[in-house]
Write a protein that holds these residues in place. Structure first.
Motif, PDB file in Angstrom:
ATOM      1  N   MET A   1     -26.292 -21.269 -23.028  1.00 57.20           N
ATOM      2  CA  MET A   1     -25.606 -22.397 -23.269  1.00 57.20           C
ATOM      3  C   MET A   1     -26.160 -22.253 -25.004  1.00 57.20           C
ATOM      4  N   PRO A   2     -24.941 -23.599 -25.605  1.00 60.20           N
ATOM      5  CA  PRO A   2     -25.802 -23.352 -26.914  1.00 60.20           C
ATOM      6  C   PRO A   2     -27.172 -24.693 -26.735  1.00 60.20           C
ATOM      7  N   ARG A   3     -28.190 -23.805 -27.780  1.00 56.42           N
ATOM      8  CA  ARG A   3     -29.313 -24.970 -28.537  1.00 56.42           C
ATOM      9  C   ARG A   3     -28.611 -25.932 -29.102  1.00 56.42           C
ATOM     10  N   ILE A   4     -27.872 -25.351 -30.307  1.00 57.07           N
ATOM     11  CA  ILE A   4     -28.140 -27.068 -31.556  1.00 57.07           C
ATOM     12  C   ILE A   4     -26.866 -27.140 -31.304  1.00 57.07           C
ATOM     13  N   SER A   5     -26.370 -28.516 -32.315  1.00 57.70           N
ATOM     14  CA  SER A   5     -24.872 -29.374 -32.960  1.00 57.70           C
ATOM     15  C   SER A   5     -24.996 -29.766 -33.547  1.00 57.70           C
ATOM     16  N   TYR A   6     -24.501 -30.102 -34.700  1.00 55.10           N
ATOM     17  CA  TYR A   6     -25.068 -31.404 -35.762  1.00 55.10           C
ATOM     18  C   TYR A   6     -23.669 -32.003 -36.320  1.00 55.10           C
ATOM     19  N   GLY A   7     -22.875 -32.530 -35.619  1.00 56.44           N
ATOM     20  CA  GLY A   7     -21.538 -32.904 -36.708  1.00 56.44           C
ATOM     21  C   GLY A   7     -20.141 -32.398 -35.652  1.00 56.44           C
ATOM     22  N   PHE A   8     -18.860 -31.776 -36.338  1.00 59.60           N
ATOM     23  CA  PHE A   8     -17.904 -30.957 -35.981  1.00 59.60           C
ATOM     24  C   PHE A   8     -17.454 -30.310 -36.843  1.00 59.60           C
ATOM     25  N   LEU A   9     -16.430 -29.281 -36.476  1.00 57.56           N
ATOM     26  CA  LEU A   9     -15.414 -28.712 -37.871  1.00 57.56           C
ATOM     27  C   LEU A   9     -14.374 -28.426 -36.493  1.00 57.56           C
ATOM     28  N   ASN A  10     -13.216 -29.522 -37.597  1.00 54.73           N
ATOM     29  CA  ASN A  10     -11.928 -29.152 -36.501  1.00 54.73           C
ATOM     30  C   ASN A  10     -11.033 -28.870 -37.633  1.00 54.73           C
ATOM     31  N   ALA A  11      -9.006 -28.560 -37.426  1.00 51.81           N
ATOM     32  CA  ALA A  11      -8.271 -27.907 -38.308  1.00 51.81           C
ATOM     33  C   ALA A  11      -7.189 -28.077 -37.233  1.00 51.81           C
TER      34      ALA A  11
ATOM     35  N   PRO B   1     -26.550  -8.707 -48.032  1.00 50.92           N
ATOM     36  CA  PRO B   1     -28.052  -8.446 -49.210  1.00 50.92           C
ATOM     37  C   PRO B   1     -27.679  -9.453 -50.402  1.00 50.92           C
ATOM     38  N   CYS B   2     -28.050 -10.619 -50.304  1.00 47.99           N
ATOM     39  CA  CYS B   2     -27.649 -11.650 -51.339  1.00 47.99           C
ATOM     40  C   CYS B   2     -28.957 -12.237 -50.587  1.00 47.99           C
ATOM     41  N   ASP B   3     -29.584 -13.104 -51.488  1.00 55.55           N
ATOM     42  CA  ASP B   3     -31.373 -13.474 -51.527  1.00 55.55           C
ATOM     43  C   ASP B   3     -30.513 -14.957 -50.663  1.00 55.55           C
ATOM     44  N   THR B   4     -32.106 -15.689 -49.896  1.00 60.13           N
ATOM     45  CA  THR B   4     -30.994 -16.521 -48.997  1.00 60.13           C
ATOM     46  C   THR B   4     -29.979 -17.657 -49.589  1.00 60.13           C
ATOM     47  N   TYR B   5     -29.280 -18.090 -48.394  1.00 58.36           N
ATOM     48  CA  TYR B   5     -28.336 -18.918 -48.326  1.00 58.36           C
ATOM     49  C   TYR B   5     -27.840 -19.773 -47.520  1.00 58.36           C
ATOM     50  N   THR B   6     -26.807 -20.435 -47.241  1.00 51.08           N
ATOM     51  CA  THR B   6     -26.325 -21.466 -46.361  1.00 51.08           C
ATOM     52  C   THR B   6     -25.075 -20.956 -46.099  1.00 51.08           C
ATOM     53  N   LYS B   7     -25.313 -20.485 -43.883  1.00 51.12           N
ATOM     54  CA  LYS B   7     -24.001 -20.477 -43.539  1.00 51.12           C
ATOM     55  C   LYS B   7     -23.259 -21.929 -42.856  1.00 51.12           C
ATOM     56  N   LEU B   8     -21.884 -21.683 -42.227  1.00 55.67           N
ATOM     57  CA  LEU B   8     -21.979 -23.235 -41.218  1.00 55.67           C
ATOM     58  C   LEU B   8     -21.085 -22.364 -40.377  1.00 55.67           C
ATOM     59  N   SER B   9     -21.710 -22.200 -39.356  1.00 53.39           N
ATOM     60  CA  SER B   9     -21.200 -21.916 -37.994  1.00 53.39           C
ATOM     61  C   SER B   9     -20.604 -22.941 -36.849  1.00 53.39           C
ATOM     62  N   SER B  10     -19.580 -22.503 -36.613  1.00 58.33           N
ATOM     63  CA  SER B  10     -18.897 -23.140 -35.256  1.00 58.33           C
ATOM     64  C   SER B  10     -18.061 -22.624 -34.513  1.00 58.33           C
ATOM     65  N   GLN B  11     -19.373 -23.284 -32.847  1.00 56.02           N
ATOM     66  CA  GLN B  11     -18.096 -22.596 -31.801  1.00 56.02           C
ATOM     67  C   GLN B  11     -17.679 -23.413 -30.529  1.00 56.02           C
TER      68      GLN B  11
ATOM     69  N   ALA C   1     -14.087 -28.701 -22.270  1.00 60.37           N
ATOM     70  CA  ALA C   1     -14.990 -27.510 -22.587  1.00 60.37           C
ATOM     71  C   ALA C   1     -15.512 -28.780 -23.938  1.00 60.37           C
ATOM     72  N   TYR C   2     -16.489 -27.229 -24.892  1.00 61.13           N
ATOM     73  CA  TYR C   2     -17.228 -28.505 -25.993  1.00 61.13           C
ATOM     74  C   TYR C   2     -17.323 -27.074 -27.171  1.00 61.13           C
ATOM     75  N   GLN C   3     -17.799 -27.756 -28.295  1.00 62.63           N
ATOM     76  CA  GLN C   3     -17.653 -27.502 -28.949  1.00 62.63           C
ATOM     77  C   GLN C   3     -18.763 -27.301 -29.702  1.00 62.63           C
ATOM     78  N   THR C   4     -19.704 -25.963 -30.724  1.00 59.49           N
ATOM     79  CA  THR C   4     -21.076 -26.751 -31.374  1.00 59.49           C
ATOM     80  C   THR C   4     -20.731 -26.515 -32.688  1.00 59.49           C
ATOM     81  N   THR C   5     -21.462 -27.260 -33.396  1.00 65.48           N
ATOM     82  CA  THR C   5     -21.598 -27.436 -35.177  1.00 65.48           C
ATOM     83  C   THR C   5     -22.772 -27.136 -35.555  1.00 65.48           C
ATOM     84  N   TYR C   6     -23.274 -26.691 -36.924  1.00 66.36           N
ATOM     85  CA  TYR C   6     -24.081 -26.334 -37.497  1.00 66.36           C
ATOM     86  C   TYR C   6     -24.144 -26.079 -38.603  1.00 66.36           C
TER      87      TYR C   6
END
Length: 200
Positions: free
Chosen positions: A24-34, A64-74, A48-53
């Motif tokens: 079970m997912p622990r977090i979800s903020y918002g949505f992503l769809n297409a 191997p880059c410095d810190t960065y941001t990723k967006l994940s939707s499952q 069913a359901y979706q998690t996005t953050y």
């Protein structure tokens, strides 16, 4: 070949935060769809359901880059098993339109725009299925239309086309996945805290 498959599985777990004892997912903020090949992606599975953050992170040799941001939707199915993961990696948290290029394990150039990856899961949501890569030359972009640096919320649109790179067990989707008219609204959360090593 077996070593490469194990490496791909470990990398996927790290990038998508999917290696958890509880499916079970622990977090979800918002949505992503297409629309994917003409159908709404978030409606792939009934009841069913979706998690996005989005999350700040640093993943060592995998990227191997410095810190960065990723967006994940499952996407999870009606039995709460993970089935699909959509990743956008090395985002720029500010308004703008960015090209999406293929993700390559173990490679990162600070000058590159956004990387993307898509993969499926089988069994109880803990066995990696197919892996897809970005199709170069397609209209692949990620656009942040609004970003609030105080709340770290962002929203915008995207389009990207993936093609099957490695077929795994339980192949069910088309070999080409065209994400069109994509929209997202999510929040960037702090990096995950590393768990202390288990000691007896």
């Amino acid at each position: 070949m077996k070593a490469i498959n194990i490496l791909v599985i470990l990398l996927t777990c790290i990038l998508s935060d999917s290696c958890q004892e509880n499916p079970m997912p622990r977090i979800s903020y918002g949505f992503l769809n297409a629309e994917v090949n003409g159908k709404q992606w978030n409606k792939t599975y009934n009841n069913a359901y979706q998690t996005t953050y989005a999350r700040d992170g640093m993943y060592g040799s995998a990227i191997p880059c410095d810190t960065y941001t990723k967006l994940s939707s499952q996407l999870y199915n009606e039995d709460s098993y993970l089935r699909q993961t959509f990743l956008l990696i090395k985002l720029h948290p500010e308004k703008g339109r960015y090209k999406i290029v293929p993700f390559v394990n173990g490679y990162c150039d600070e000058k590159d725009p956004v990387y993307a990856n898509f993969h499926t899961w089988t069994s109880d949501g803990d066995v990696l299925g197919d892996n897809y890569t970005v199709l170069p030359g397609a209209n692949n972009f990620f656009e942040i239309e609004h970003y609030n640096p105080e709340t770290r919320e962002m929203k915008g649109k995207f389009e990207v086309t993936f093609v099957l790179e490695r077929q795994g067990w339980g192949h069910v989707l088309a070999d080409t996945l065209r994400f069109k008219n994509g929209r997202f609204h999510t929040k960037i959360i702090p990096p995950a805290k590393r768990r202390a090593p288990f000691r007896l």
